[in-house]
Enzyme design. Structure first.
Site, mmCIF file in Angstrom:
data_model
loop_
_atom_site.group_PDB
_atom_site.id
_atom_site.type_symbol
_atom_site.label_atom_id
_atom_site.label_comp_id
_atom_site.label_asym_id
_atom_site.label_seq_id
_atom_site.Cartn_x
_atom_site.Cartn_y
_atom_site.Cartn_z
ATOM 1 N N GLY A 180 0.808 -1.217 0.000
ATOM 2 C CA GLY A 180 0.000 0.000 0.000
ATOM 3 C C GLY A 180 0.835 1.258 0.000
ATOM 4 N N ASP A 181 1.975 1.225 0.663
ATOM 5 C CA ASP A 181 2.864 2.394 0.689
ATOM 6 C C ASP A 181 3.503 2.650 -0.667
ATOM 7 O OD1 ASP A 181 2.538 3.277 3.297
ATOM 8 O OD2 ASP A 181 4.120 2.010 4.090
ATOM 9 N N VAL A 182 4.098 1.626 -1.241
ATOM 10 C CA VAL A 182 4.825 1.847 -2.498
ATOM 11 C C VAL A 182 3.870 2.136 -3.652
ATOM 12 C CG1 VAL A 182 6.896 0.615 -1.794
ATOM 13 C CG2 VAL A 182 5.042 -0.658 -2.890
#
Length: 402
Positions: A170-172
């Protein structure tokens, strides 16, 4: 760092975000030639500096995620820090931040204030849920974005619990959308005459970024009443497509999307007639008889060592791959030939391997990138360019501003 000929050469980005998502957006721009300056609090307490694994006191996540950046320290919550920040921001094209909604305003750094000091500044605000709505001030992390987007609901075995992968996807993903947003805003701004090159505010929700990847799911539900469910490694929209184990215990992913590709698999299996079988002749029929077909392919794979299976699949031009670990990727001949991994320059650990910049611009010299900076590593250089003397910096350091 040599950025000659790179598309974002000349762009300056101030990254004051923490952890992964927003900093990754800035890093991707740095890969394309932008000069990125990483701003941290003087105590250097970004959580990314302590994420495992920590090798000999050095967090490898920090070194790779913030590669290629210069590092400065500054506490913008202090009056002197705010004043210095507003002086600093005038020389940047982009500001990247990921604080909870209204936090910058509370520090006296509202969008209006920022644009008063730099009318052309592009401000990327990357948060879990965006700048508006009832969840605007909620904290967010990758697994929250993955769960709320519906992604985690799809991951796992049928009838089993939903699962997260052992990486903050989800972050990248949000970082990718952040870099895209920055480039889009730069293209818009730079297409105008100088007098009209005004900055913009980008409101990026990490949860919405994950949802954007799941393109057809809303239509499947709203129009067809279908809620796509967990199916393990099997695809439920095309067949065959699954992960199969070989006789020597190697897992292989095999894809047969389309009738022509399925016919190739059948020939590789030595049963070309299977492609004409009414149960399997079209994708719709294969999906209706998925269990039977998958069991047949699984049994075939289980009867061969991977080396023999690979020869047959290659001979019939069937898309497949051993399921790689990072160890496999690092020694794969295609990756080695392309230079898919580079060595980041690190005075503490020596060469630190990391993925090469993506994409490539043909005919342009590769950059030599360093690892993420130490806290305040480039204070003298960056603040010196603003006219601050060694004595000025000493006083700011003693006051805890830098």
């Amino acid at each position: 760092m040599n950025t000659a000929g790179y598309p974002l050469k000349g762009v300056r980005i101030l990254d004051m975000a923490t952890v992964i998502a927003a900093p990754f957006a800035a890093t991707l721009c740095g890969d394309m030639g932008a000069e990125v300056v990483k701003l941290e609090l003087p105590i250097g307490n970004d959580p990314l500096r302590s994420l495992a694994p920590v090798h000999e006191g050095h967090a490898l996540f920090w070194k790779t995620t913030n590669r290629g950046k210069k590092g400065i320290s500054l506490d913008v919550r202090k009056a002197e820090g705010r004043e210095l920040f507003l002086k600093l921001i005038g020389d940047f094209d982009v500001l990247v931040e990921n604080f909870r909604t209204d936090t910058m305003d509370q520090w006296g750094l509202s969008l209006e204030t920022l644009h008063a000091h730099n009318p052309g500044l592009i401000v990327l605000r990357l948060t879990g849920f965006g700048q508006t709505g009832p969840y605007a001030r909620r904290p967010g992390f990758a697994r929250i974005f993955e769960a709320m987007s519906g992604f985690t609901h799809l991951t796992g075995e049928p009838g089993g619990p939903p699962q997260h992968m052992n990486y903050p996807l989800g972050d990248v993903t949000a970082g990718l959308f952040g870099a895209f947003s920055i480039c889009a805003a730069l293209a818009e701004r730079n297409s105008k005459i100088p007098a009209e090159r005004l900055g913009v505010e980008i409101d990026l929700s990490a949860t919405e970024a994950m949802m954007r990847l799941l393109d057809p799911l809303a239509a499947e539900y709203r129009i067809g009443g279908i809620v796509r469910e967990r199916a393990g490694s099997r695809a439920t929209y095309t067949s065959p497509s699954n992960v199969y184990q070989t006789a020597d215990g190697i897992w292989c992913t095999l894809v047969g999307t389309g009738d022509a590709m399925f016919a190739r698999i059948c020939r590789a299996m030595g049963c070309a007639e299977l492609a004409e079988d009414p149960q399997f002749a079209t994708n719709e029929q294969r999906m209706q008889n998925l269990e039977q077909l998958d069991a047949r392919i699984a049994a075939w794979c289980k009867g061969l060592p991977f080396a023999e299976l690979e020869v047959l699949l290659d001979r019939h031009d069937v898309p497949h791959s051993k399921v790689y670990s990072i160890a496999d990727s690092l020694r794969d001949p295609q990756m080695l030939s392309r230079g898919a991994f580079i060595d980041l320059v690190d005075p503490q650990l020596g060469a630190v391997p990391a993925p090469a910049p993506v994409p490539r611009f043909v005919g342009r010299e590769s950059q030599r990138l360093s690892v993420g900076p130490d806290t305040g590593q480039h204070n003298e250089e960056v603040y010196g360019d603003l006219g601050l003397t060694a004595q000025d910096l000493r006083g700011l350091r003693e006051a805890g501003v830098i």
